[in-house]
Design a protein around this motif. Structure first.
Motif, PDB file in Angstrom:
ATOM      1  N   MET A  76       0.819  -1.192   0.000  1.00  0.00           N
ATOM      2  CA  MET A  76       0.000   0.000   0.000  1.00  0.00           C
ATOM      3  C   MET A  76       0.864   1.258   0.000  1.00  0.00           C
ATOM      4  O   MET A  76       0.549   2.219  -0.648  1.00  0.00           O
ATOM      5  N   ASN A  77       1.980   1.205   0.725  1.00  0.00           N
ATOM      6  CA  ASN A  77       2.871   2.334   0.805  1.00  0.00           C
ATOM      7  C   ASN A  77       3.457   2.671  -0.574  1.00  0.00           C
ATOM      8  O   ASN A  77       3.592   3.832  -0.925  1.00  0.00           O
ATOM      9  N   LYS A  78       3.806   1.638  -1.344  1.00  0.00           N
ATOM     10  CA  LYS A  78       4.362   1.854  -2.688  1.00  0.00           C
ATOM     11  C   LYS A  78       3.311   2.497  -3.590  1.00  0.00           C
ATOM     12  O   LYS A  78       3.618   3.381  -4.387  1.00  0.00           O
ATOM     13  N   LYS A  79       2.069   2.079  -3.457  1.00  0.00           N
ATOM     14  CA  LYS A  79       0.987   2.643  -4.262  1.00  0.00           C
ATOM     15  C   LYS A  79       0.793   4.129  -3.930  1.00  0.00           C
ATOM     16  O   LYS A  79       0.600   4.963  -4.830  1.00  0.00           O
ATOM     17  N   LEU A  80       0.871   4.479  -2.669  1.00  0.00           N
ATOM     18  CA  LEU A  80       0.751   5.884  -2.270  1.00  0.00           C
ATOM     19  C   LEU A  80       1.909   6.715  -2.810  1.00  0.00           C
ATOM     20  O   LEU A  80       1.721   7.863  -3.227  1.00  0.00           O
ATOM     21  N   MET A  81       3.099   6.143  -2.799  1.00  0.00           N
ATOM     22  CA  MET A  81       4.258   6.853  -3.338  1.00  0.00           C
ATOM     23  C   MET A  81       4.112   7.090  -4.843  1.00  0.00           C
ATOM     24  O   MET A  81       4.420   8.172  -5.346  1.00  0.00           O
ATOM     25  N   LEU A  82       3.612   6.083  -5.561  1.00  0.00           N
ATOM     26  CA  LEU A  82       3.393   6.239  -6.999  1.00  0.00           C
ATOM     27  C   LEU A  82       2.347   7.319  -7.269  1.00  0.00           C
ATOM     28  O   LEU A  82       2.497   8.140  -8.187  1.00  0.00           O
ATOM     29  N   LEU A  83       1.296   7.321  -6.461  1.00  0.00           N
ATOM     30  CA  LEU A  83       0.255   8.347  -6.616  1.00  0.00           C
ATOM     31  C   LEU A  83       0.814   9.740  -6.319  1.00  0.00           C
ATOM     32  O   LEU A  83       0.503  10.710  -7.020  1.00  0.00           O
ATOM     33  N   ALA A  84       1.628   9.860  -5.308  1.00  0.00           N
ATOM     34  CA  ALA A  84       2.217  11.152  -4.953  1.00  0.00           C
ATOM     35  C   ALA A  84       3.133  11.646  -6.073  1.00  0.00           C
ATOM     36  O   ALA A  84       3.122  12.835  -6.427  1.00  0.00           O
ATOM     37  N   GLU A  85       3.937  10.738  -6.635  1.00  0.00           N
ATOM     38  CA  GLU A  85       4.822  11.108  -7.741  1.00  0.00           C
ATOM     39  C   GLU A  85       4.016  11.544  -8.957  1.00  0.00           C
ATOM     40  O   GLU A  85       4.331  12.533  -9.623  1.00  0.00           O
ATOM     41  N   ARG A  86       2.959  10.788  -9.243  1.00  0.00           N
ATOM     42  CA  ARG A  86       2.103  11.122 -10.389  1.00  0.00           C
ATOM     43  C   ARG A  86       1.446  12.477 -10.169  1.00  0.00           C
ATOM     44  O   ARG A  86       1.362  13.308 -11.080  1.00  0.00           O
ATOM     45  N   ARG A  87       1.012  12.701  -8.938  1.00  0.00           N
ATOM     46  CA  ARG A  87       0.385  13.985  -8.600  1.00  0.00           C
ATOM     47  C   ARG A  87       1.377  15.136  -8.818  1.00  0.00           C
ATOM     48  O   ARG A  87       1.029  16.167  -9.378  1.00  0.00           O
ATOM     49  N   ARG A 122       3.954  15.192 -10.862  1.00  0.00           N
ATOM     50  CA  ARG A 122       4.156  15.348 -12.310  1.00  0.00           C
ATOM     51  C   ARG A 122       2.981  16.099 -12.935  1.00  0.00           C
ATOM     52  O   ARG A 122       3.169  16.982 -13.776  1.00  0.00           O
ATOM     53  N   LEU A 123       1.775  15.742 -12.525  1.00  0.00           N
ATOM     54  CA  LEU A 123       0.587  16.405 -13.082  1.00  0.00           C
ATOM     55  C   LEU A 123       0.527  17.881 -12.684  1.00  0.00           C
ATOM     56  O   LEU A 123       0.162  18.733 -13.491  1.00  0.00           O
ATOM     57  N   ILE A 124       0.903  18.186 -11.459  1.00  0.00           N
ATOM     58  CA  ILE A 124       0.926  19.583 -11.011  1.00  0.00           C
ATOM     59  C   ILE A 124       1.950  20.378 -11.816  1.00  0.00           C
ATOM     60  O   ILE A 124       1.680  21.496 -12.262  1.00  0.00           O
ATOM     61  N   ALA A 171       3.116  24.188 -16.319  1.00  0.00           N
ATOM     62  CA  ALA A 171       3.738  24.466 -17.615  1.00  0.00           C
ATOM     63  C   ALA A 171       2.671  24.825 -18.653  1.00  0.00           C
ATOM     64  O   ALA A 171       2.862  25.747 -19.463  1.00  0.00           O
ATOM     65  N   GLN A 172       1.548  24.134 -18.621  1.00  0.00           N
ATOM     66  CA  GLN A 172       0.463  24.435 -19.553  1.00  0.00           C
ATOM     67  C   GLN A 172      -0.128  25.819 -19.287  1.00  0.00           C
ATOM     68  O   GLN A 172      -0.441  26.565 -20.225  1.00  0.00           O
ATOM     69  N   ARG A 173      -0.284  26.167 -17.998  1.00  0.00           N
ATOM     70  CA  ARG A 173      -0.778  27.503 -17.664  1.00  0.00           C
ATOM     71  C   ARG A 173       0.164  28.578 -18.183  1.00  0.00           C
ATOM     72  O   ARG A 173      -0.258  29.605 -18.708  1.00  0.00           O
ATOM     73  N   MET A 174       1.459  28.363 -18.034  1.00  0.00           N
ATOM     74  CA  MET A 174       2.456  29.325 -18.502  1.00  0.00           C
ATOM     75  C   MET A 174       2.384  29.468 -20.026  1.00  0.00           C
ATOM     76  O   MET A 174       2.408  30.585 -20.552  1.00  0.00           O
TER      77      MET A 174
END
Length: 92
Positions: free
Chosen positions: A1-12, A14-16, A21-24
């Motif tokens: 579960m911890n690895k899944k949360l880390m992947l989600l945090a990393e993805r988040r 990247r998306l932010i 960059a898109q806003r700029m």
């Protein structure tokens, strides 16, 4: 579960970063249109004001007509005075 949360945090993250960059890029693309669109917006606001206050249009038209009539009368008086001077000189 911890690895899944880390992947989600990393993805988040990247998306932010991608969204930033898109806003700029969007801001840079819209910048040349900022002033012309502001002028169009001001024009539309003025048009809306005029449409909601039609008495101003009528009053302005009457005022302009009166000013023009006043100018015409001044020009006619000037032309009459010139004509009279010309005839006085001719009659001598």
């Amino acid at each position: 579960m911890n690895k899944k949360l880390m992947l989600l945090a990393e993805r988040r993250e990247r998306l932010i970063a991608q969204a930033a960059a898109q806003r700029m890029a969007l801001a840079q693309g819209v910048e040349p249109w900022r002033i012309p669109l502001a002028r169009v917006d001001q024009g539309l606001a003025a048009l809306h004001y005029i449409k909601s206050h039609p008495a101003w249009i009528v009053g302005s038209a009457v005022l302009l007509a009166a000013l023009r009539i006043s100018r015409v009368w001044k020009q006619l008086r000037s032309a009459r005075a010139t004509w009279q001077r010309m005839h006085k000189q001719r009659d001598r």
